[in-house]
Design a protein around this motif. Structure first.
Motif, PDB file in Angstrom:
ATOM      1  N   MET A  45      50.289  54.572  35.777  1.00  0.00           N
ATOM      2  CA  MET A  45      48.951  53.971  35.565  1.00  0.00           C
ATOM      3  C   MET A  45      48.155  53.923  36.865  1.00  0.00           C
ATOM      4  O   MET A  45      47.558  52.916  37.232  1.00  0.00           O
ATOM      5  N   ARG A  46      48.147  55.042  37.561  1.00  0.00           N
ATOM      6  CA  ARG A  46      47.511  55.128  38.872  1.00  0.00           C
ATOM      7  C   ARG A  46      46.005  54.900  38.827  1.00  0.00           C
ATOM      8  O   ARG A  46      45.388  54.540  39.836  1.00  0.00           O
ATOM      9  N   GLY A  47      45.402  55.118  37.666  1.00  0.00           N
ATOM     10  CA  GLY A  47      43.967  54.953  37.579  1.00  0.00           C
ATOM     11  C   GLY A  47      43.504  53.507  37.496  1.00  0.00           C
ATOM     12  O   GLY A  47      42.299  53.241  37.542  1.00  0.00           O
ATOM     13  N   VAL A  48      44.435  52.565  37.378  1.00  0.00           N
ATOM     14  CA  VAL A  48      44.070  51.154  37.288  1.00  0.00           C
ATOM     15  C   VAL A  48      43.884  50.599  38.695  1.00  0.00           C
ATOM     16  O   VAL A  48      44.781  50.717  39.535  1.00  0.00           O
ATOM     17  N   PRO A  49      42.746  49.983  39.000  1.00  0.00           N
ATOM     18  CA  PRO A  49      42.503  49.453  40.354  1.00  0.00           C
ATOM     19  C   PRO A  49      43.235  48.132  40.575  1.00  0.00           C
ATOM     20  O   PRO A  49      42.628  47.061  40.631  1.00  0.00           O
ATOM     21  N   ALA A  50      44.548  48.201  40.699  1.00  0.00           N
ATOM     22  CA  ALA A  50      45.356  46.987  40.836  1.00  0.00           C
ATOM     23  C   ALA A  50      46.672  47.322  41.514  1.00  0.00           C
ATOM     24  O   ALA A  50      47.118  48.475  41.533  1.00  0.00           O
ATOM     25  N   TRP A  51      47.286  46.303  42.091  1.00  0.00           N
ATOM     26  CA  TRP A  51      48.674  46.403  42.527  1.00  0.00           C
ATOM     27  C   TRP A  51      49.560  46.247  41.303  1.00  0.00           C
ATOM     28  O   TRP A  51      49.328  45.378  40.458  1.00  0.00           O
ATOM     29  N   TRP A  52      50.592  47.069  41.211  1.00  0.00           N
ATOM     30  CA  TRP A  52      51.590  46.937  40.154  1.00  0.00           C
ATOM     31  C   TRP A  52      52.866  46.382  40.765  1.00  0.00           C
ATOM     32  O   TRP A  52      53.352  46.898  41.777  1.00  0.00           O
ATOM     33  N   PRO A 112      39.610  32.862  41.187  1.00  0.00           N
ATOM     34  CA  PRO A 112      39.948  32.639  39.783  1.00  0.00           C
ATOM     35  C   PRO A 112      39.254  33.676  38.909  1.00  0.00           C
ATOM     36  O   PRO A 112      38.088  33.981  39.095  1.00  0.00           O
ATOM     37  N   ARG A 113      39.983  34.191  37.931  1.00  0.00           N
ATOM     38  CA  ARG A 113      39.383  35.141  37.015  1.00  0.00           C
ATOM     39  C   ARG A 113      40.260  35.248  35.784  1.00  0.00           C
ATOM     40  O   ARG A 113      41.405  34.849  35.793  1.00  0.00           O
ATOM     41  N   ARG A 114      39.696  35.778  34.694  1.00  0.00           N
ATOM     42  CA  ARG A 114      40.482  35.985  33.488  1.00  0.00           C
ATOM     43  C   ARG A 114      41.418  37.155  33.714  1.00  0.00           C
ATOM     44  O   ARG A 114      41.000  38.228  34.137  1.00  0.00           O
ATOM     45  N   THR A 115      42.687  36.953  33.472  1.00  0.00           N
ATOM     46  CA  THR A 115      43.690  37.977  33.719  1.00  0.00           C
ATOM     47  C   THR A 115      44.237  38.504  32.401  1.00  0.00           C
ATOM     48  O   THR A 115      44.660  37.729  31.551  1.00  0.00           O
ATOM     49  N   PRO A 116      44.237  39.824  32.171  1.00  0.00           N
ATOM     50  CA  PRO A 116      44.808  40.348  30.927  1.00  0.00           C
ATOM     51  C   PRO A 116      46.311  40.125  30.883  1.00  0.00           C
ATOM     52  O   PRO A 116      46.997  40.284  31.884  1.00  0.00           O
ATOM     53  N   VAL A 117      46.812  39.770  29.720  1.00  0.00           N
ATOM     54  CA  VAL A 117      48.248  39.522  29.554  1.00  0.00           C
ATOM     55  C   VAL A 117      48.771  40.440  28.463  1.00  0.00           C
ATOM     56  O   VAL A 117      48.521  40.207  27.283  1.00  0.00           O
ATOM     57  N   PRO A 118      49.460  41.534  28.803  1.00  0.00           N
ATOM     58  CA  PRO A 118      50.029  42.388  27.762  1.00  0.00           C
ATOM     59  C   PRO A 118      51.197  41.681  27.101  1.00  0.00           C
ATOM     60  O   PRO A 118      52.023  41.093  27.773  1.00  0.00           O
ATOM     61  N   VAL A 119      51.267  41.742  25.781  1.00  0.00           N
ATOM     62  CA  VAL A 119      52.308  41.040  25.040  1.00  0.00           C
ATOM     63  C   VAL A 119      53.052  42.027  24.176  1.00  0.00           C
ATOM     64  O   VAL A 119      52.448  42.766  23.413  1.00  0.00           O
ATOM     65  N   ASP A 120      54.371  42.041  24.279  1.00  0.00           N
ATOM     66  CA  ASP A 120      55.214  42.840  23.408  1.00  0.00           C
ATOM     67  C   ASP A 120      56.174  41.889  22.734  1.00  0.00           C
ATOM     68  O   ASP A 120      57.060  41.346  23.378  1.00  0.00           O
ATOM     69  N   GLY A 121      56.018  41.666  21.443  1.00  0.00           N
ATOM     70  CA  GLY A 121      56.852  40.703  20.737  1.00  0.00           C
ATOM     71  C   GLY A 121      58.093  41.321  20.146  1.00  0.00           C
ATOM     72  O   GLY A 121      58.770  40.674  19.343  1.00  0.00           O
ATOM     73  N   LEU A 204      47.108  52.916  28.216  1.00  0.00           N
ATOM     74  CA  LEU A 204      47.213  51.671  28.974  1.00  0.00           C
ATOM     75  C   LEU A 204      46.297  51.657  30.196  1.00  0.00           C
ATOM     76  O   LEU A 204      45.719  50.622  30.532  1.00  0.00           O
ATOM     77  N   THR A 205      46.158  52.805  30.851  1.00  0.00           N
ATOM     78  CA  THR A 205      45.249  52.885  32.005  1.00  0.00           C
ATOM     79  C   THR A 205      43.827  52.546  31.579  1.00  0.00           C
ATOM     80  O   THR A 205      43.127  51.763  32.245  1.00  0.00           O
ATOM     81  N   SER A 206      43.388  53.108  30.458  1.00  0.00           N
ATOM     82  CA  SER A 206      42.048  52.837  29.965  1.00  0.00           C
ATOM     83  C   SER A 206      41.885  51.366  29.603  1.00  0.00           C
ATOM     84  O   SER A 206      40.878  50.728  29.960  1.00  0.00           O
ATOM     85  N   TRP A 207      42.901  50.789  28.940  1.00  0.00           N
ATOM     86  CA  TRP A 207      42.803  49.396  28.485  1.00  0.00           C
ATOM     87  C   TRP A 207      42.778  48.427  29.669  1.00  0.00           C
ATOM     88  O   TRP A 207      41.927  47.544  29.739  1.00  0.00           O
ATOM     89  N   PHE A 208      43.704  48.592  30.603  1.00  0.00           N
ATOM     90  CA  PHE A 208      43.741  47.698  31.758  1.00  0.00           C
ATOM     91  C   PHE A 208      42.464  47.823  32.591  1.00  0.00           C
ATOM     92  O   PHE A 208      41.948  46.822  33.093  1.00  0.00           O
ATOM     93  N   THR A 209      41.958  49.032  32.753  1.00  0.00           N
ATOM     94  CA  THR A 209      40.757  49.224  33.557  1.00  0.00           C
ATOM     95  C   THR A 209      39.567  48.497  32.932  1.00  0.00           C
ATOM     96  O   THR A 209      38.777  47.848  33.626  1.00  0.00           O
ATOM     97  N   ARG A 210      39.456  48.574  31.599  1.00  0.00           N
ATOM     98  CA  ARG A 210      38.364  47.869  30.914  1.00  0.00           C
ATOM     99  C   ARG A 210      38.505  46.355  31.063  1.00  0.00           C
ATOM    100  O   ARG A 210      37.520  45.653  31.275  1.00  0.00           O
TER     101      ARG A 210
END
Length: 214
Positions: A45-52, A112-121, A204-210
């Motif tokens: 997911m290199r296209g996401v502007p974040a630390w993994w 502070p900011r809204r952080t996406p939380v991926p959930v796999d149940g 996932l790259t597209s979703w996280f980036t959005r």
């Protein structure tokens, strides 16, 4: 880069452009890729502007018993839900750290900011999953990206659709020919990305980036 965070082995990847960026913490799969390093190679997911920061799950990777997965597989054979998946989710959750140690310091945006939380149940008992969903709604941060095969397991698709309907900013995406593994077995070491894993990586790259841009 690899190291430990609060005693948990992990693999950390910086954003492509470097500099300050949000931090996204993940768990790898309980299937190939079985380790944090292998997961980082399967879904970079290199296209996401974040630390993994990819954490090692209990009894996997550097945390394997005697360097093998046999102990974890024995738990799955004993009781796949209560002896294997549920304890892994609970222990993995307790191990989520603040900042990696033993690696280069990962600069994070502390505002502070809204952080996406991926959930796999897939591996959590329903009670724990419901509590997780409710907690996400209260925090205003519930979000998910889900991918699955187009054919097979219709009941699982119904469950996935119900989960996505309860979470903000969620999507259910069909990925053709997607089996459960996202890497070739045994999936313990980094390996070339599979075609299906590349498709998941793009979703996932597209979703996280959005989500990070929202």
């Amino acid at each position: 880069m690899s190291g430990t965070a609060a005693g948990v082995p992990c693999t950390a990847l910086p954003p492509a452009g470097g500099g300050r960026a949000p931090v996204i913490v993940t768990w790898h799969m309980l299937d190939a890729p079985w380790t944090d390093a292998a997961f980082a190679a399967a879904l970079p997911m290199r296209g996401v502007p974040a630390w993994w920061v990819h954490l090692a799950m209990p009894m996997c990777g550097a945390r394997m018993v005697d360097g093998r997965l046999d102990a974890a597989i024995e738990l799955a054979r004993r009781d796949a839900l209560l002896a294997f998946l549920a304890p892994f989710v609970r222990q993995g959750g307790r191990g989520i750290p603040g900042r990696p140690e033993g690696t280069s310091r990962a600069p994070a945006d502390r505002r502070p900011r809204r952080t996406p939380v991926p959930v796999d149940g897939g591996g959590a008992p329903s009670g724990g999953l419901v509590r997780l969903c409710r907690a996400g709604r209260r925090a205003g941060s519930g979000a998910a990206a889900a991918g699955e095969r187009r054919a097979g397991h219709p009941d699982l698709r119904v469950d996935a659709a119900a989960l996505v309907a309860r979470l903000a900013h969620a999507e259910l995406v069909d990925v053709l020919e997607l089996a459960h593994p996202l890497a070739e077995e045994p999936g313990l070491e980094p390996a070339p990305q599979l075609r299906t894993a590349k498709a998941v990586d793009e979703v996932l790259t597209s979703w996280f980036t959005r989500q990070l841009a929202a």
